[in-house]
Scaffold this motif. Structure first.
Motif, PDB file in Angstrom:
ATOM      1  N   GLU A 203       7.516  -7.935  -8.210  1.00 12.87           N
ATOM      2  CA  GLU A 203       6.275  -8.112  -7.458  1.00 12.87           C
ATOM      3  C   GLU A 203       6.474  -9.084  -6.304  1.00 12.87           C
ATOM      4  OE1 GLU A 203       3.471  -9.343 -10.327  1.00 12.87           O
ATOM      5  OE2 GLU A 203       3.280  -7.346 -11.272  1.00 12.87           O
ATOM      6  N   ALA A 204       7.303 -10.140  -6.519  1.00  7.92           N
ATOM      7  CA  ALA A 204       7.563 -11.111  -5.450  1.00  7.92           C
ATOM      8  C   ALA A 204       8.307 -10.478  -4.282  1.00  7.92           C
ATOM      9  CB  ALA A 204       8.358 -12.291  -5.999  1.00  7.92           C
ATOM     10  N   ASN A 205       9.109  -9.448  -4.539  1.00  6.65           N
ATOM     11  CA  ASN A 205       9.861  -8.773  -3.479  1.00  6.65           C
ATOM     12  C   ASN A 205       9.133  -7.553  -2.929  1.00  6.65           C
ATOM     13  OD1 ASN A 205      12.832  -9.980  -3.298  1.00  6.65           O
ATOM     14  ND2 ASN A 205      12.200 -10.048  -5.436  1.00  6.65           N
ATOM     15  N   GLY A 206       7.881  -7.350  -3.332  1.00  9.57           N
ATOM     16  CA  GLY A 206       7.078  -6.251  -2.783  1.00  9.57           C
ATOM     17  C   GLY A 206       7.442  -4.881  -3.288  1.00  9.57           C
ATOM     18  N   VAL A 207       8.056  -4.802  -4.447  1.00 10.54           N
ATOM     19  CA  VAL A 207       8.421  -3.514  -5.021  1.00 10.54           C
ATOM     20  C   VAL A 207       7.247  -2.973  -5.830  1.00 10.54           C
ATOM     21  CG1 VAL A 207      10.007  -2.301  -6.551  1.00 10.54           C
ATOM     22  CG2 VAL A 207      10.846  -4.165  -5.108  1.00 10.54           C
ATOM     23  N   ILE A 208       6.895  -1.695  -5.599  1.00 12.33           N
ATOM     24  CA  ILE A 208       5.800  -1.061  -6.335  1.00 12.33           C
ATOM     25  C   ILE A 208       6.361  -0.496  -7.634  1.00 12.33           C
ATOM     26  CG2 ILE A 208       4.075   0.774  -6.313  1.00 12.33           C
ATOM     27  CD1 ILE A 208       3.932   0.515  -3.317  1.00 12.33           C
ATOM     28  N   LEU A 209       5.864  -1.008  -8.747  1.00 15.56           N
ATOM     29  CA  LEU A 209       6.356  -0.572 -10.045  1.00 15.56           C
ATOM     30  C   LEU A 209       5.701   0.710 -10.512  1.00 15.56           C
ATOM     31  CD1 LEU A 209       6.517  -3.997 -11.874  1.00 15.56           C
ATOM     32  CD2 LEU A 209       8.361  -2.778 -10.752  1.00 15.56           C
ATOM     33  N   GLU A 210       4.461   0.870 -10.244  1.00 13.09           N
ATOM     34  CA  GLU A 210       3.731   2.050 -10.679  1.00 13.09           C
ATOM     35  C   GLU A 210       3.075   2.706  -9.468  1.00 13.09           C
ATOM     36  OE1 GLU A 210       0.970   0.920 -13.624  1.00 13.09           O
ATOM     37  OE2 GLU A 210       2.496   0.253 -15.068  1.00 13.09           O
ATOM     38  N   LYS A 211       3.263   3.975  -9.385  1.00  8.87           N
ATOM     39  CA  LYS A 211       2.702   4.720  -8.264  1.00  8.87           C
ATOM     40  C   LYS A 211       1.230   4.985  -8.520  1.00  8.87           C
ATOM     41  CE  LYS A 211       3.575   8.775  -5.408  1.00  8.87           C
ATOM     42  NZ  LYS A 211       4.415   9.964  -5.226  1.00  8.87           N
ATOM     43  N   GLU A 212       0.390   4.424  -7.663  1.00 10.98           N
ATOM     44  CA  GLU A 212      -1.056   4.555  -7.835  1.00 10.98           C
ATOM     45  C   GLU A 212      -1.678   5.240  -6.619  1.00 10.98           C
ATOM     46  OE1 GLU A 212      -2.499   0.686  -8.487  1.00 10.98           O
ATOM     47  OE2 GLU A 212      -1.599   0.474 -10.479  1.00 10.98           O
ATOM     48  N   LYS A 213      -1.071   6.278  -6.227  1.00 13.99           N
ATOM     49  CA  LYS A 213      -1.568   7.012  -5.076  1.00 13.99           C
ATOM     50  C   LYS A 213      -2.431   8.162  -5.554  1.00 13.99           C
ATOM     51  CE  LYS A 213      -0.106   9.449  -0.923  1.00 13.99           C
ATOM     52  NZ  LYS A 213       1.040   9.930  -0.154  1.00 13.99           N
ATOM     53  N   ALA A 214      -3.686   8.076  -5.288  1.00 16.03           N
ATOM     54  CA  ALA A 214      -4.635   9.104  -5.729  1.00 16.03           C
ATOM     55  C   ALA A 214      -4.856  10.102  -4.597  1.00 16.03           C
ATOM     56  CB  ALA A 214      -5.951   8.457  -6.121  1.00 16.03           C
ATOM     57  N   GLU A 215      -4.470  11.323  -4.862  1.00 19.05           N
ATOM     58  CA  GLU A 215      -4.645  12.370  -3.855  1.00 19.05           C
ATOM     59  C   GLU A 215      -5.856  13.208  -4.203  1.00 19.05           C
ATOM     60  OE1 GLU A 215      -1.108  14.597  -3.725  1.00 19.05           O
ATOM     61  OE2 GLU A 215       0.138  12.953  -2.964  1.00 19.05           O
ATOM     62  N   LYS A 216      -6.624  13.487  -3.233  1.00 20.69           N
ATOM     63  CA  LYS A 216      -7.789  14.330  -3.440  1.00 20.69           C
ATOM     64  C   LYS A 216      -7.355  15.785  -3.391  1.00 20.69           C
ATOM     65  CE  LYS A 216     -11.219  11.156  -1.542  1.00 20.69           C
ATOM     66  NZ  LYS A 216     -12.304  10.989  -0.542  1.00 20.69           N
ATOM     67  N   ARG A 217      -7.624  16.497  -4.473  1.00 19.59           N
ATOM     68  CA  ARG A 217      -7.282  17.910  -4.521  1.00 19.59           C
ATOM     69  C   ARG A 217      -8.384  18.660  -5.253  1.00 19.59           C
ATOM     70  NH1 ARG A 217      -1.963  17.959  -8.190  1.00 19.59           N
ATOM     71  NH2 ARG A 217      -1.448  16.150  -6.892  1.00 19.59           N
TER      72      ARG A 217
END
Length: 458
Positions: A203-217
């Motif tokens: 988290e300190a290095n700005g790495v995203i651990l979990e992808k939380e991208k919600a796409e509208k479909r």
């Protein structure tokens, strides 16, 4: 964006270490048990002048039908027989040699103890065994003098306090298990701390651990409903599938293929017809001469089970599948006791009490009343094996209906099965005439009238 994959190295190392420790501990225990068993057999062999292992094999082949070690059967119990006869009757091993090889001769010589045993056991002389050598008899006596094998738990406990304790430097199993539990707990705590530390660094290095991208479909069900072609094809498919399964269900009405009821006394065809190779028609003798195969009377069972009062199983022990199903030696022995209760057999005094009880067997194969089937016609005349209709009965622990026994199944058999006419005078004239008519060498049952309605429906 980049992902961080965590490979739980510590858990793998822990699992591998536990596996190695368990394997080494088990190997030590097995080695200790084997050492203790060998020592016991060596002591028994030295004391009796024979080999108990060989003696057990000879005993099972020649003596077990009438004798047991710890109980009276057709003959007396034989545990420590040499010592008992020496102390109580003053008889030596030479007397045993003569008795086992030629008991009628010892009785005829006027020997007091031989005639006493002869009178006690209904004046039935023991079968002589002239082919047994003195060494063979020594081996049998060594087996009868050997102490009974201890249960696995007791053996393991003894080994744990003896050889295993010495091999592990005097450390008890409780201390070893406690140390393992402590190490396991420490490793779990370490893994939790390492996981938290790595997450903070990420988290300190700005790495995203979990992808939380919600796409509208568009919802899947809505997209499906908007496609008329898919809806039409789905409806057609469901209608055809429903018709198929409805037809299949209706065609199974009255068909009991696979039916395997639980019987009041468990009878293993796998043991009797498979392991012991008892012919089917020994028990179902009426199949040779009658329409029905018949349920054997319990007296047929007692022909063998007067002497076989417990199940000892295969020498290598029950399989893992049998243990999982509960088919242990104790289970089969318990079922033999049910047989004794049903026939009114006094196991202790080796006689019938007259207090018999009926056994309500559950029928498995049941043809409709309007269908005629004759076992003797198929078994004795046609020479068809029982497995043709009943399946691999010698492999079944619980008997089930193997074949559908439907009209179509019978007709197909009559169309495909050649009639065995070799050595069968009944078919000689018929075969000669019908062979000319059909222009064939081999005749099927169908060619000889096996498809006529009146053959099965009268």
């Amino acid at each position: 964006m980049k992902k961080v994959l965590y490979r739980h190295l510590f858990s793998k190392v822990l699992g591998f270490s536990l596996l190695l420790f368990s394997a080494s501990f088990y190997a030590q225990e097995e080695a200790a048990n084997a050492t203790a068993e060998d020592a016991t057999q060596e002591v028994a062999a030295d004391a009796a002048g024979g080999d108990p292992a060989k003696g057990k094999q000879i005993f099972n082949q020649n003596c077990a039908a009438c004798h047991a070690l710890d109980r009276k059967m057709t003959g007396p119990a034989l545990a420590n027989v040499e010592q008992r006869l020496s102390e109580e009757e003053g008889l030596d091993k030479e007397w045993l040699y003569a008795w086992i090889k030629n008991s009628p001769g010892v009785i005829a010589s006027g020997d007091a103890y031989a005639n006493k045993i002869y009178a006690e056991y209904n004046q039935a002389a023991m079968t002589p065994f002239p082919t047994l050598s003195n060494q063979d008899i020594d081996d049998i006596l060594a087996y009868t003098a050997a102490p009974p094998s201890a249960p696995a738990q007791a053996t393991a406990a003894a080994a744990g306090t003896g050889e295993v304790g010495a091999a592990s430097g005097g450390i008890s199993n409780e201390i070893i298990l406690g140390a393992l539990a402590l190490v396991f707990g420490l490793l779990v705590v370490m893994l939790i701390l390492v996981n938290k530390t790595l997450r903070r660094i990420a988290e300190a290095n700005g790495v995203i651990l979990e992808k939380e991208k919600a796409e509208k479909r568009v919802p899947l069900w809505k997209a499906f409903a908007q496609n008329q072609f898919l809806v039409l094809m789905s409806v057609i498919f469901l209608l055809l599938a429903s018709a198929y399964f409805a037809y299949g269900w209706m065609m199974q009405v009255g068909v009991d293929q696979g039916y395997a009821p639980v019987q009041p006394i468990h009878f293993s065809h796998k043991i009797h017809a498979g392991d012991n190779r008892i012919e089917c028609k020994y028990c179902h003798s009426s199949a040779r001469v009658s329409k029905h195969s018949g349920i054997p009377s319990l007296n047929v069972c007692m022909n063998c089970h007067k002497s076989i009062y417990q199940y000892t199983g295969n020498p290598e022990g029950p399989s893992a599948e049998d243990l999982a199903s509960g088919y242990t030696n104790e289970f089969y022995t318990k079922e033999i006791k049910k047989l004794y209760k049903a026939v009114g057999w006094d196991e202790e005094n080796q006689k019938y009490t007259g207090e018999a009880q009926p056994v309500e067997w559950v029928r498995i194969h049941n043809l409709p009343d309007f269908a005629y089937f004759n076992h003797s016609q198929h078994v004795s005349v046609a020479g068809i094996e029982c497995q043709t209709c009943h399946g691999p009965i010698e492999e079944m622990e619980i008997v089930e209906q193997h074949s559908p026994l439907t009209m179509g199944w019978c007709i197909n058999c009559h169309r495909e099965t050649n009639v065995k006419v070799a050595g069968n005078a009944y078919y000689e004239a018929i075969h000669a005439e019908l062979s000319k008519k059909y222009g064939v060498e081999n005749l099927t049952a169908a060619m000889m009238g096996g498809l006529e309605c009146g053959k099965c429906h009268y």
